[in-house]
Design an enzyme around this catalytic site. Structure first.
Site, PDB file in Angstrom:
ATOM      1  N   HIS A 210      -9.480  53.163  75.480  1.00 45.76           N
ATOM      2  CA  HIS A 210      -9.229  54.118  74.116  1.00 45.76           C
ATOM      3  C   HIS A 210      -7.861  54.245  73.948  1.00 45.76           C
ATOM      4  O   HIS A 210      -7.153  54.890  73.168  1.00 45.76           O
ATOM      5  CB  HIS A 210      -9.760  55.387  74.573  1.00 45.76           C
ATOM      6  CG  HIS A 210      -9.116  56.268  75.450  1.00 45.76           C
ATOM      7  ND1 HIS A 210      -9.281  56.172  76.937  1.00 45.76           N
ATOM      8  CD2 HIS A 210      -7.843  57.222  75.591  1.00 45.76           C
ATOM      9  CE1 HIS A 210      -8.309  57.018  77.614  1.00 45.76           C
ATOM     10  NE2 HIS A 210      -7.451  57.446  76.957  1.00 45.76           N
TER      11      HIS A 210
HETATM   12  C1  UD1 Z   1      -6.356  61.674  73.394  1.00 52.27           C
HETATM   13  C2  UD1 Z   1      -5.084  61.555  73.757  1.00 52.27           C
HETATM   14  C3  UD1 Z   1      -5.073  60.832  75.115  1.00 52.27           C
HETATM   15  C4  UD1 Z   1      -5.993  61.125  76.095  1.00 52.27           C
HETATM   16  C5  UD1 Z   1      -7.572  60.818  75.389  1.00 52.27           C
HETATM   17  C6  UD1 Z   1      -8.618  61.156  76.197  1.00 52.27           C
HETATM   18  C7  UD1 Z   1      -3.127  62.136  72.514  1.00 52.27           C
HETATM   19  C8  UD1 Z   1      -1.926  61.685  71.865  1.00 52.27           C
HETATM   20  N1  UD1 Z   1      -4.015  61.371  73.075  1.00 52.27           N
HETATM   21  O1  UD1 Z   1      -6.545  60.394  72.777  1.00 52.27           O
HETATM   22  O2  UD1 Z   1      -3.761  61.023  75.748  1.00 52.27           O
HETATM   23  O3  UD1 Z   1      -6.004  59.868  77.106  1.00 52.27           O
HETATM   24  O4  UD1 Z   1      -7.396  61.889  74.287  1.00 52.27           O
HETATM   25  O5  UD1 Z   1      -9.623  60.856  75.556  1.00 52.27           O
HETATM   26  O6  UD1 Z   1      -3.187  63.322  72.510  1.00 52.27           O
HETATM   27  N2  UD1 Z   1     -12.578  61.297  67.566  1.00 52.27           N
HETATM   28  C9  UD1 Z   1     -13.921  61.564  67.042  1.00 52.27           C
HETATM   29  N3  UD1 Z   1     -14.286  62.783  67.822  1.00 52.27           N
HETATM   30  C10 UD1 Z   1     -13.742  63.505  68.885  1.00 52.27           C
HETATM   31  C11 UD1 Z   1     -12.499  63.116  68.864  1.00 52.27           C
HETATM   32  C12 UD1 Z   1     -11.812  62.223  68.541  1.00 52.27           C
HETATM   33  O7  UD1 Z   1     -14.381  60.906  66.437  1.00 52.27           O
HETATM   34  O8  UD1 Z   1     -14.468  64.581  69.286  1.00 52.27           O
HETATM   35  C13 UD1 Z   1     -12.090  60.088  66.701  1.00 52.27           C
HETATM   36  C14 UD1 Z   1     -11.334  60.473  65.603  1.00 52.27           C
HETATM   37  O9  UD1 Z   1     -11.455  59.451  64.731  1.00 52.27           O
HETATM   38  C15 UD1 Z   1      -9.868  60.556  66.157  1.00 52.27           C
HETATM   39  C16 UD1 Z   1      -9.770  59.417  67.291  1.00 52.27           C
HETATM   40  O10 UD1 Z   1     -10.917  59.623  67.818  1.00 52.27           O
HETATM   41  O11 UD1 Z   1      -8.999  60.206  64.986  1.00 52.27           O
HETATM   42  C17 UD1 Z   1      -8.650  59.870  68.101  1.00 52.27           C
HETATM   43  O12 UD1 Z   1      -8.684  61.184  68.857  1.00 52.27           O
HETATM   44  P1  UD1 Z   1      -7.183  61.753  69.148  1.00 52.27           P
HETATM   45  O13 UD1 Z   1      -7.688  63.155  69.849  1.00 52.27           O
HETATM   46  O14 UD1 Z   1      -6.340  61.787  68.169  1.00 52.27           O
HETATM   47  O15 UD1 Z   1      -6.865  60.689  70.285  1.00 52.27           O
HETATM   48  P2  UD1 Z   1      -7.419  59.870  71.556  1.00 52.27           P
HETATM   49  O16 UD1 Z   1      -7.361  58.511  71.144  1.00 52.27           O
HETATM   50  O17 UD1 Z   1      -8.861  60.603  71.510  1.00 52.27           O
HETATM   51  N1  UDP Z   2     -15.133  60.082  81.242  1.00 57.06           N
HETATM   52  C1  UDP Z   2     -16.549  60.617  81.061  1.00 57.06           C
HETATM   53  N2  UDP Z   2     -17.373  59.819  80.314  1.00 57.06           N
HETATM   54  C2  UDP Z   2     -17.041  58.599  79.595  1.00 57.06           C
HETATM   55  C3  UDP Z   2     -15.653  58.269  79.789  1.00 57.06           C
HETATM   56  C4  UDP Z   2     -14.723  59.195  80.654  1.00 57.06           C
HETATM   57  O1  UDP Z   2     -16.796  61.664  81.678  1.00 57.06           O
HETATM   58  O2  UDP Z   2     -17.579  58.100  78.921  1.00 57.06           O
HETATM   59  C5  UDP Z   2     -14.373  60.924  82.137  1.00 57.06           C
HETATM   60  C6  UDP Z   2     -13.694  60.125  83.320  1.00 57.06           C
HETATM   61  O3  UDP Z   2     -14.604  59.807  84.358  1.00 57.06           O
HETATM   62  C7  UDP Z   2     -12.451  60.711  83.520  1.00 57.06           C
HETATM   63  C8  UDP Z   2     -11.988  61.480  82.324  1.00 57.06           C
HETATM   64  O4  UDP Z   2     -13.299  61.373  81.358  1.00 57.06           O
HETATM   65  O5  UDP Z   2     -12.620  61.871  84.277  1.00 57.06           O
HETATM   66  C9  UDP Z   2     -10.807  60.508  81.608  1.00 57.06           C
HETATM   67  O6  UDP Z   2     -10.716  60.705  80.460  1.00 57.06           O
HETATM   68  P1  UDP Z   2     -10.111  59.752  79.379  1.00 57.06           P
HETATM   69  O7  UDP Z   2     -10.438  58.540  79.917  1.00 57.06           O
HETATM   70  O8  UDP Z   2     -10.664  60.149  78.079  1.00 57.06           O
HETATM   71  O9  UDP Z   2      -8.612  60.141  79.184  1.00 57.06           O
HETATM   72  P2  UDP Z   2      -7.214  59.570  80.107  1.00 57.06           P
HETATM   73  O10 UDP Z   2      -7.420  60.056  81.664  1.00 57.06           O
HETATM   74  O11 UDP Z   2      -6.920  58.293  80.054  1.00 57.06           O
HETATM   75  O12 UDP Z   2      -6.072  60.435  79.719  1.00 57.06           O
END
Ligand code: UD1
Ligand code: UDP
Length: 359
Positions: A210
């Site tokens: 991601h």
């Molecule tokens: C965010 C965090 C990242 C973290 C990750 C965990 C920031 C800058 N990034 O990244 O540090 O590792 O979450 O997963 O804060 N979207 C959906 N449904 C949701 C959420 C997101 O469709 O419930 C889609 C939307 O298109 C959105 C995109 O995902 O634009 C990105 O979501 P966003 O929360 O901005 O950043 P992440 O890539 O999820």
């Molecule tokens: N995770 C989850 N389901 C998924 C992918 C990740 O429960 O499909 C959990 C994973 O085991 C870990 C946490 O989400 O505990 C990590 O979150 P993510 O990878 O979104 O963010 P990051 O740790 O990189 O900020």
């Protein structure tokens, strides 16, 4: 004392779970959910599965460009903090919700405690690196998951209010570990890999992606797909919504052994990690979990904040170079280790205890 905990994204719900549990034994806690993540599979299911109390406020900020998303959070968090006037504001990790929470609180002269302080990738192109640095410099208390994190803070002149407590994600993992083994057969059947008991346990690869450095670069995603397509074993890939949206424009062809599935619940995710042959990821949390579950990890990045996993031989940095990824997958597993760089699984208790000192 009254605490306000601020969360918004998937990994923060997991980090909140043990802290909230420990905090509520002695203090009052109010939870603010910024609404950064909002799909059931990215948010509510973690509250249900980990019995996290429902948020007192959901700011429903949703998705958007960084400035806009963070700005909306800042304004909405400020209103709640003015109303609740907590003794402490707790923020977790390094997302935009972390930054907005820390900034809103600091401007109101409310003390901020940062859970997972001191992590650094030394790559400022990652939005999380900016969020971490600013949050650490705004915080009064710094709860470091590792000794390495403490040293990073020291180098930036932050030495007061710093405590190495271990990793709160380890606390949660230890709590649910006994439940994992029983889930794997059903899971592999659901994914479509196996109908028979545990047939493929230990011989599939689990993938999560991601990070923008991968998802937002078509060449990177094609290279990762090339690596996964060339593996000779099933690949289970729970797809983050960001990755799903980005990949729609990339025309990637997936081989038959790649199983793209919806994001998983926490217990299913851990169960699939535990029984995987290798875990491939650009997630921070997943790198740690793979280590703690004793599964070698291949990190789809060029650097990591969790350097202990690399130093101990359990994690290989392969970026999005397809040959490096394939080579790393087939590399022999390292010798087992007793090293415990992420503490003892009592980080949340230690965090709460440290506030007891000042009452
Ligand atoms: C965010 C965090 C990242 C973290 C990750 C965990 C920031 C800058 N990034 O990244 O540090 O590792 O979450 O997963 O804060 N979207 C959906 N449904 C949701 C959420 C997101 O469709 O419930 C889609 C939307 O298109 C959105 C995109 O995902 O634009 C990105 O979501 P966003 O929360 O901005 O950043 P992440 O890539 O999820
Ligand atoms: N995770 C989850 N389901 C998924 C992918 C990740 O429960 O499909 C959990 C994973 O085991 C870990 C946490 O989400 O505990 C990590 O979150 P993510 O990878 O979104 O963010 P990051 O740790 O990189 O900020």
């Amino acid at each position: 004392m009254r605490f306000v905990s601020i969360v918004g994204a998937r990994p923060q719900f997991i980090k909140l779970a043990p802290v909230s549990q420990a905090l509520r034994r002695e203090h009052e806690e109010i939870i603010i959910h910024t609404g950064q993540h909002y799909d059931y599979r990215m948010s509510a299911q973690f509250f249900e599965e980990l019995s996290i109390p429902s948020p007192d406020y959901n700011l429903e900020v949703g998705s958007g460009p960084h400035g806009e998303q963070t700005g909306r959070m800042l304004a909405a968090i400020e209103q709640v903090l003015l109303q609740e006037r907590p003794a402490w504001v707790l923020v977790f990790g390094d997302t935009n919700s972390t930054l907005a929470g820390a900034l809103a609180a600091a401007k109101l002269h409310l003390p901020v405690a940062h859970v997972e302080a001191g992590l650094r990738s030394f790559n400022r192109e990652m939005p999380e690196e900016i969020n971490r640095i600013v949050t650490d410099h705004l915080s009064t208390r710094h709860f470091c998951p590792t000794e390495t994190a403490r040293v990073h803070l020291e180098r930036e002149g932050i030495t007061r209010g710093v405590e190495v407590v271990g990793d709160v994600m380890y606390d949660v993992l230890l709590q649910v570990r006994p439940e994992l083994e029983a889930r794997i057969d059903r899971l592999l059947a659901v994914v479509g890999i196996s109908e028979r008991m545990g047939e493929f346990a230990g011989s599939y690869v689990l993938v999560t992606i991601h990070r923008p450095a991968n998802t937002d670069d078509p060449a990177a995603m094609h290279a990762i797909a090339r690596a996964l397509n060339s593996l000779e074993m099933p690949v289970v890939f729970p797809v983050h919504p960001r990755t799903l949206h980005k990949m729609q424009g990339y025309d990637i062809r997936w081989a038959k052994h790649i199983h793209l599935i919806e994001p998983l619940g926490y217990l299913d995710m851990l169960a699939l990690q535990r029984s995987a042959y290798r875990v491939l990821t650009d997630s921070g949390g997943v790198q740690k979990e793979a280590f703690l579950l004793g599964v070698p990890c291949v990190t789809l990045r060029e650097e990591t904040e969790w350097t202990e996993t690399v130093d101990l031989g359990w994690n290989t940095l392969a970026g999005h170079r397809w040959q490096a990824i394939v080579e790393a997958v087939y590399r022999a597993a390292p010798a087992p280790t007793n090293a415990a760089p992420f503490g003892k699984g009592d980080a949340a208790e230690r965090i709460v205890r440290s506030f007891g000192d000042e009452e």
